[in-house]
Design a protein around this motif. Structure first.
Motif, PDB file in Angstrom:
ATOM      1  N   THR A 124       0.839  -1.192   0.000  1.00  8.01           N
ATOM      2  CA  THR A 124       0.000   0.000   0.000  1.00  8.01           C
ATOM      3  C   THR A 124       0.878   1.247   0.000  1.00  8.01           C
ATOM      4  OG1 THR A 124      -1.910   1.062   1.052  1.00  8.01           O
ATOM      5  CG2 THR A 124      -0.224   0.183   2.531  1.00  8.01           C
ATOM      6  N   SER A 125       0.274   2.353  -0.405  1.00  2.00           N
ATOM      7  CA  SER A 125       0.934   3.658  -0.366  1.00  2.00           C
ATOM      8  C   SER A 125       0.083   4.580   0.487  1.00  2.00           C
ATOM      9  CB  SER A 125       1.064   4.241  -1.780  1.00  2.00           C
ATOM     10  OG  SER A 125       1.322   5.625  -1.721  1.00  2.00           O
ATOM     11  N   ASP A 126       0.641   5.086   1.560  1.00  7.32           N
ATOM     12  CA  ASP A 126      -0.102   6.004   2.421  1.00  7.32           C
ATOM     13  C   ASP A 126      -0.350   7.342   1.724  1.00  7.32           C
ATOM     14  OD1 ASP A 126      -0.271   4.220   4.628  1.00  7.32           O
ATOM     15  OD2 ASP A 126       1.809   4.691   5.129  1.00  7.32           O
ATOM     16  N   ALA A 127       0.590   7.775   0.908  1.00  7.76           N
ATOM     17  CA  ALA A 127       0.469   9.073   0.244  1.00  7.76           C
ATOM     18  C   ALA A 127      -0.648   9.080  -0.801  1.00  7.76           C
ATOM     19  CB  ALA A 127       1.789   9.463  -0.411  1.00  7.76           C
ATOM     20  N   THR A 128      -0.807   7.980  -1.530  1.00  9.87           N
ATOM     21  CA  THR A 128      -1.781   7.943  -2.613  1.00  9.87           C
ATOM     22  C   THR A 128      -3.034   7.137  -2.287  1.00  9.87           C
ATOM     23  OG1 THR A 128      -0.828   5.959  -3.592  1.00  9.87           O
ATOM     24  CG2 THR A 128       0.047   8.103  -4.341  1.00  9.87           C
ATOM     25  N   GLY A 129      -2.958   6.274  -1.289  1.00  6.70           N
ATOM     26  CA  GLY A 129      -4.085   5.395  -0.974  1.00  6.70           C
ATOM     27  C   GLY A 129      -4.189   4.211  -1.922  1.00  6.70           C
TER      28      GLY A 129
ATOM     29  N   THR B  23       4.424   6.417  -6.927  1.00  4.22           N
ATOM     30  CA  THR B  23       4.706   6.931  -5.587  1.00  4.22           C
ATOM     31  C   THR B  23       6.009   6.320  -5.102  1.00  4.22           C
ATOM     32  OG1 THR B  23       3.788   7.260  -3.363  1.00  4.22           O
ATOM     33  CG2 THR B  23       3.405   5.117  -4.394  1.00  4.22           C
ATOM     34  N   ASN B  24       6.575   6.905  -4.086  1.00  2.00           N
ATOM     35  CA  ASN B  24       7.831   6.364  -3.560  1.00  2.00           C
ATOM     36  C   ASN B  24       7.692   5.911  -2.103  1.00  2.00           C
ATOM     37  OD1 ASN B  24       7.638   8.776  -2.243  1.00  2.00           O
ATOM     38  ND2 ASN B  24       9.595   9.583  -2.939  1.00  2.00           N
ATOM     39  N   ASP B  25       6.442   5.719  -1.657  1.00  2.00           N
ATOM     40  CA  ASP B  25       6.266   5.311  -0.256  1.00  2.00           C
ATOM     41  C   ASP B  25       5.579   3.947  -0.107  1.00  2.00           C
ATOM     42  OD1 ASP B  25       3.650   6.128  -0.968  1.00  2.00           O
ATOM     43  OD2 ASP B  25       3.208   6.715   1.097  1.00  2.00           O
ATOM     44  N   TRP B  26       5.784   3.049  -1.079  1.00  2.00           N
ATOM     45  CA  TRP B  26       5.194   1.718  -0.962  1.00  2.00           C
ATOM     46  C   TRP B  26       5.694   1.034   0.298  1.00  2.00           C
ATOM     47  CZ3 TRP B  26       1.227   0.951  -3.845  1.00  2.00           C
ATOM     48  CH2 TRP B  26       1.174   1.420  -5.158  1.00  2.00           C
ATOM     49  N   ARG B  27       4.802   0.284   0.924  1.00  3.27           N
ATOM     50  CA  ARG B  27       5.176  -0.519   2.081  1.00  3.27           C
ATOM     51  C   ARG B  27       4.296  -1.751   2.113  1.00  3.27           C
ATOM     52  NH1 ARG B  27       1.254  -0.295   5.763  1.00  3.27           N
ATOM     53  NH2 ARG B  27      -0.094   1.527   5.839  1.00  3.27           N
TER      54      ARG B  27
END
Length: 87
Positions: free
Chosen positions: A18-23, A55-59
């Motif tokens: 998931t990406s918190d920045a993009t949802g 995005t660059n915040d995948w987790r």
């Protein structure tokens, strides 16, 4: 070490991100394998570099996020089946 599955069996491993920045949510599936790899050596973070660069915040998702994702997915599939049946 992993092991080979009996004839007529296949395994699918699904990794949830998931990406918190993009949802955005993404799943990566290793599907229809004739064997199960040694799960103790799988590092799900290694697949992050292969995800879309939107995005660059995948987790990796938490267990709770995966459960919610699967609930939504099931609801969308049921909705699509209902629409098809009424068309």
């Amino acid at each position: 070490m992993g092991y080979k599955l009996p004839t007529g069996c296949r395994a699918t491993l699904t990794f949830f991100y998931t990406s918190d920045a993009t949802g955005l949510d993404v799943t990566v599936c290793l599907a229809n394998s004739k064997g199960v790899p040694d799960l103790s050596v799988i590092d799900v973070d290694t697949y992050i570099h292969d995800l879309p660069d939107v995005t660059n915040d995948w987790r990796v998702m938490t267990d709770e996020e995966i459960a919610e994702y699967l609930r939504k997915e099931k609801g969308e599939q049921e909705k699509a089946l209902t629409v098809e049946a009424t068309d």
